[in-house]
Design a protein around this motif. Structure first.
Motif, short mmCIF file in Angstrom:
data_model
loop_
_atom_site.label_atom_id
_atom_site.label_comp_id
_atom_site.label_asym_id
_atom_site.label_seq_id
_atom_site.Cartn_x
_atom_site.Cartn_y
_atom_site.Cartn_z
N TYR A 2 -61.39 -30.65 -41.96
CA TYR A 2 -60.52 -29.50 -42.38
C TYR A 2 -58.99 -29.93 -42.30
CZ TYR A 2 -65.03 -27.34 -42.86
OH TYR A 2 -66.29 -26.81 -43.31
N PHE A 3 -58.69 -30.53 -41.55
CA PHE A 3 -57.43 -31.18 -41.35
C PHE A 3 -57.06 -31.84 -42.49
CE2 PHE A 3 -54.17 -34.42 -39.86
CZ PHE A 3 -53.13 -33.37 -39.62
N PHE A 4 -57.82 -32.83 -42.57
CA PHE A 4 -57.51 -33.94 -43.94
C PHE A 4 -57.59 -32.95 -45.24
CE2 PHE A 4 -59.26 -37.10 -40.75
CZ PHE A 4 -58.02 -37.63 -40.72
N LEU A 8 -55.12 -32.93 -48.73
CA LEU A 8 -55.69 -32.84 -49.96
C LEU A 8 -55.37 -31.75 -50.60
CD1 LEU A 8 -57.13 -35.20 -51.64
CD2 LEU A 8 -59.33 -34.00 -50.97
N SER A 9 -55.56 -30.70 -50.44
CA SER A 9 -55.21 -29.43 -51.29
C SER A 9 -53.93 -29.49 -51.37
CB SER A 9 -55.70 -28.51 -50.73
OG SER A 9 -57.23 -28.35 -50.13
N PHE A 10 -52.98 -29.54 -50.41
CA PHE A 10 -51.71 -29.76 -50.88
C PHE A 10 -51.01 -30.65 -51.68
CE2 PHE A 10 -47.01 -31.21 -49.81
CZ PHE A 10 -46.38 -29.90 -50.07
N VAL A 52 -50.07 -41.58 -51.49
CA VAL A 52 -50.71 -40.71 -50.50
C VAL A 52 -52.04 -40.29 -50.66
CG1 VAL A 52 -50.24 -38.60 -49.20
CG2 VAL A 52 -48.06 -39.90 -50.05
N GLU A 53 -52.38 -39.82 -51.88
CA GLU A 53 -53.62 -39.42 -51.95
C GLU A 53 -54.84 -40.87 -52.02
OE1 GLU A 53 -56.56 -36.60 -54.88
OE2 GLU A 53 -54.31 -36.59 -55.03
N CYS A 54 -54.30 -41.61 -52.24
CA CYS A 54 -54.87 -42.94 -52.25
C CYS A 54 -55.20 -43.35 -50.90
CB CYS A 54 -54.36 -44.27 -53.15
SG CYS A 54 -54.32 -44.23 -54.80
N LEU A 55 -54.20 -43.46 -50.00
CA LEU A 55 -54.50 -43.55 -48.74
C LEU A 55 -55.27 -42.53 -47.85
CD1 LEU A 55 -51.05 -45.19 -48.17
CD2 LEU A 55 -53.02 -46.47 -48.11
N LEU A 56 -54.96 -41.12 -48.23
CA LEU A 56 -55.63 -40.16 -47.55
C LEU A 56 -57.19 -40.15 -47.73
CD1 LEU A 56 -55.14 -37.55 -45.82
CD2 LEU A 56 -54.98 -36.42 -48.19
N LEU A 57 -57.68 -40.45 -49.01
CA LEU A 57 -59.07 -40.78 -49.28
C LEU A 57 -59.60 -41.86 -48.40
CD1 LEU A 57 -58.84 -40.30 -53.16
CD2 LEU A 57 -59.73 -38.43 -51.38
N LEU A 84 -52.92 -37.09 -36.92
CA LEU A 84 -51.74 -36.60 -37.32
C LEU A 84 -51.13 -38.27 -37.74
CD1 LEU A 84 -49.30 -34.81 -37.83
CD2 LEU A 84 -48.88 -35.11 -35.19
N GLY A 85 -51.32 -38.96 -36.81
CA GLY A 85 -50.83 -40.68 -37.02
C GLY A 85 -51.20 -40.94 -38.28
#
Length: 257
Positions: A2-4, A8-10, A52-57, A84-85
């Protein structure tokens, strides 16, 4: 997880906000222009958030890998400091990519008035307006795309290969279904997002089709952020139950009317 999903929602909200208001303004009247400053800001935000979205996924794929393959150590491995890191690394790399590519794209000579044949100031569309050889900047964009787009996608595929192997070793069918269910939403989002991004940014500039570029940009800028909340929420039993009850209530009201 849920943190991630919060990040993603933002990202999805910021992604659409960076371009859709300007698009609606241009569609509403005769004025189809955007200021140079507005174009530069839009390009910077769009490139940064996309990276950012590519890396977050990819980070979320690692989270799912730990949850399925190492469930007993999940809380130890995916501690708040690591989460967080990883998120900070994704944001840092995405912004750095935008800081490199945005100025290079905007400094290209354009030899007078040029029309951006697109509904937003996107890098491939701006590269096409240049009146010089753009092979150098296309090469740099391709190299950066390997790190920002292609490498995370390979990492996601490798993570899911381990996940599939772990799930297939589970004896009970209900256990396999539950394990696959935890990854289904993320895998669906990855499929929607990465296919378009890879096509767009692994062949920038004049080599990409204008019409296809517009359609794909519209897809991952509007359709994908629109579907992401539905994909994740409809995997939740409570949400599915509430939606089912809402549909039944509406149907019963229509019958009474």
């Amino acid at each position: 997880m849920y943190f991630f999903l919060t990040h993603l929602s933002f990202l999805d909200l910021s992604f659409t906000t960076s371009s859709i208001p300007q698009l609606l303004y241009n569609l509403n009247g005769r004025d189809k222009t955007i200021s140079y400053t507005g174009c530069a800001i839009q390009l910077f935000i769009f490139l940064g958030l996309g990276g950012v979205e590519c890396l977050l996924l990819a980070v979320m794929a690692y989270d799912r890998f730990v949850a399925v393959c190492k469930p007993l150590r999940y809380m130890v491995i995916m501690n708040p400091q690591l989460c967080l890191g990883l998120v900070s690394l994704a944001w840092g790399c995405g912004v750095a990519n935008s800081l490199i590519m945005s100025p290079m794209t905007l400094r290209l000579p354009r030899c007078g008035y040029q029309k951006v044949d697109h509904f937003l100031c996107e890098m491939p569309a701006l590269i096409r307006t240049a009146c010089v050889n753009t092979a150098a900047i296309e090469g740099i964009a391709f190299i950066l795309a390997i790190g920002i787009v292609l490498s995370p996608s390979v990492f996601i595929l490798v993570s899911y290969a381990y996940i599939v192997r772990a799930v297939l070793s589970i004896q009970s069918s209900s256990g396999r279904h539950k394990a696959f269910n935890t990854c289904g939403s993320h895998l669906t989002v990855v499929s929607l997002f990465y296919g378009n991004i890879i096509y767009m940014y692994m062949q920038p500039g004049a080599s990409s089709s204008k019409d296809q570029g517009k359609f794909l940009t519209l897809f991952y800028n509007i359709v994908t952020p629109l579907l992401n909340p539905l994909i994740y929420t409809l995997r939740n039993k409570e949400v599915k139950g509430a939606l089912r009850r809402l549909i039944l209530v509406n149907l019963s009201l229509r019958k009474k009317l």
